[in-house]
Design a protein around this motif. Structure first.
Motif, PDB file in Angstrom:
ATOM      1  N   UNK A 261      55.180  19.231 112.005  1.00  0.00           N
ATOM      2  CA  UNK A 261      56.098  18.104 111.880  1.00  0.00           C
ATOM      3  C   UNK A 261      55.308  16.826 112.115  1.00  0.00           C
ATOM      4  N   UNK A 262      55.353  15.909 111.142  1.00  0.00           N
ATOM      5  CA  UNK A 262      54.568  14.689 111.218  1.00  0.00           C
ATOM      6  C   UNK A 262      55.476  13.472 111.400  1.00  0.00           C
ATOM      7  N   UNK A 263      55.125  12.669 112.385  1.00  0.00           N
ATOM      8  CA  UNK A 263      55.789  11.394 112.629  1.00  0.00           C
ATOM      9  C   UNK A 263      57.300  11.549 112.804  1.00  0.00           C
ATOM     10  N   UNK A 264      57.680  12.362 113.775  1.00  0.00           N
ATOM     11  CA  UNK A 264      59.086  12.548 114.115  1.00  0.00           C
ATOM     12  C   UNK A 264      59.570  11.332 114.893  1.00  0.00           C
ATOM     13  N   UNK A 282      56.428  11.246 117.497  1.00  0.00           N
ATOM     14  CA  UNK A 282      55.582  12.362 117.922  1.00  0.00           C
ATOM     15  C   UNK A 282      55.258  13.253 116.724  1.00  0.00           C
ATOM     16  N   UNK A 283      54.156  13.988 116.840  1.00  0.00           N
ATOM     17  CA  UNK A 283      53.792  15.040 115.889  1.00  0.00           C
ATOM     18  C   UNK A 283      53.889  16.380 116.614  1.00  0.00           C
ATOM     19  N   UNK A 284      54.366  17.414 115.902  1.00  0.00           N
ATOM     20  CA  UNK A 284      54.498  18.744 116.485  1.00  0.00           C
ATOM     21  C   UNK A 284      53.718  19.756 115.660  1.00  0.00           C
ATOM     22  N   UNK A 285      53.109  20.721 116.362  1.00  0.00           N
ATOM     23  CA  UNK A 285      52.475  21.842 115.673  1.00  0.00           C
ATOM     24  C   UNK A 285      52.837  23.115 116.428  1.00  0.00           C
ATOM     25  N   UNK A 306      52.534  25.607 121.177  1.00  0.00           N
ATOM     26  CA  UNK A 306      53.187  24.394 120.726  1.00  0.00           C
ATOM     27  C   UNK A 306      52.356  23.196 121.174  1.00  0.00           C
ATOM     28  N   UNK A 307      51.955  22.378 120.216  1.00  0.00           N
ATOM     29  CA  UNK A 307      51.188  21.163 120.520  1.00  0.00           C
ATOM     30  C   UNK A 307      52.006  19.942 120.153  1.00  0.00           C
ATOM     31  N   UNK A 308      52.006  18.953 121.049  1.00  0.00           N
ATOM     32  CA  UNK A 308      52.749  17.725 120.819  1.00  0.00           C
ATOM     33  C   UNK A 308      51.795  16.529 120.974  1.00  0.00           C
ATOM     34  N   UNK A 309      51.710  15.739 119.934  1.00  0.00           N
ATOM     35  CA  UNK A 309      50.930  14.499 119.982  1.00  0.00           C
ATOM     36  C   UNK A 309      51.881  13.328 119.994  1.00  0.00           C
ATOM     37  N   UNK A 310      51.777  12.466 120.991  1.00  0.00           N
ATOM     38  CA  UNK A 310      52.710  11.355 121.112  1.00  0.00           C
ATOM     39  C   UNK A 310      52.137  10.104 120.476  1.00  0.00           C
TER      40      UNK A 310
END
Length: 313
Positions: A261-264, A282-285, A306-310
């Protein structure tokens, strides 16, 4: 099913050399259908032209085929209204649905050269083929649509009261559970058994999909099945820049999922759910796997990362 077809009447009338009229009528549930076809042949070449009509259904078709090989072509033009009156689950559009199709067929295959389905402002173009090779059935299907508005499809008969709808849902759920208990196997086993001899390759492309107040753009859904099932889904909407989902389901019910998920945009989700814990993007993987033995077991055995980039969250 028993008693769904009643009062069947068929008449064959000779009109001229190699020419016949086939006409009659029958009842399907509460619908009375009349049909009339002109059948002509010359040597091995035959044609069947006519229609099937009722209060809510008009199906016209022109079919040409070879009596020896059964190879031929067919043009179909149909107008279907209030389809849910013919079925028990009331999950079909009750407005006019139009179908135009050009088909080529043989004893072992059907080719959809061109097929169009329309309902209000919803349009779907279909191409594909259905072919039997030895004991295997090959299904290839591709569908394109500029717009599908689920809000206008009226998939559930809205004239029914909420209580009746809930009763119908509970009845369907009860029947499904009864069938599962009767057969003592998990439903996925039957799904694989039903598709045991099928090789499937399908793709659905939708420029815009509307549901409630949400709009999903560039929807791409792919389903492939040979020895295992592969599913790919891509789209974006007003609060997600892009989402990618890949899933693989094996015969032993082992399942893997990869989701990106990109740019939520959290602020947009807050508007829908009235949450105020976070803000920003956020981005999710997600990469996970589990066993589809049952719903409970799937979530109990779900394992992955689960990876989360803020971004300004």
């Amino acid at each position: 099913k028993k008693n769904e077809f009643n009062n069947i009447n068929i008449n064959l009338k000779f009109t001229d050399k190699n020419k016949y009229i086939i006409e009659g009528a029958f009842d399907f549930k509460n619908e009375k259908l009349n049909f009339k076809y002109d059948f002509t042949y010359l040597n091995a070449d035959a044609s069947l032209n006519g229609h099937l009509k009722s209060k809510n259904i008009i199906i016209k078709n022109q079919t040409n085929f070879n009596l020896n090989t059964i190879n031929g072509t067919s043009k179909i033009n149909a107008s279907l209204e209030n389809i849910d009156s013919l079925f028990e689950n009331h999950l079909y559009p009750n407005e006019v649905v139009g179908i135009i199709a050009n088909i080529e067929f043989t004893k072992s295959s059907v080719f959809f050269k061109q097929a169009k389905i329309s309902h209000k402002k919803n349009f779907i173009d279909l191409t594909g083929n259905f072919k039997r090779v030895n004991n295997e059935i090959l299904l290839n299907l591709k569908a394109n649509s500029p717009l599908i508005n689920l809000n206008s499809l009226n998939l559930i008969n809205r004239s029914k009261t909420k209580k009746k709808l809930e009763t119908t849902k509970e009845a369907l759920k009860s029947k499904a559970n009864e069938n599962l208990n009767k057969n003592s196997k998990y439903g996925l086993d039957y799904f694989f058994d039903a598709l045991k001899y099928y090789e499937i390759n399908t793709e659905l492309l939708i420029n815009e999909l509307i549901h409630d107040d949400n709009s999903y753009k560039d929807v791409n859904f792919k389903l492939r099945k040979k020895n295992e099932i592969n599913i790919n889904i891509n789209f974006y909407n007003n609060f997600i820049n892009k989402i990618k989902l890949k899933s693989k389901i094996k015969n032993d019910k082992y399942s893997s999922v990869i989701m990106e998920v990109f740019n939520l945009e959290i602020d947009e989700i807050k508007k829908m759910n009235k949450l105020s814990l976070l803000s920003g993007n956020i981005d999710l993987f997600l990469e996970a796997n589990s066993i589809l033995s049952s719903r409970q077991e799937f979530f109990k055995k779900l394992n992955g990362n689960l990876k989360i980039n803020t971004k300004d969250a």
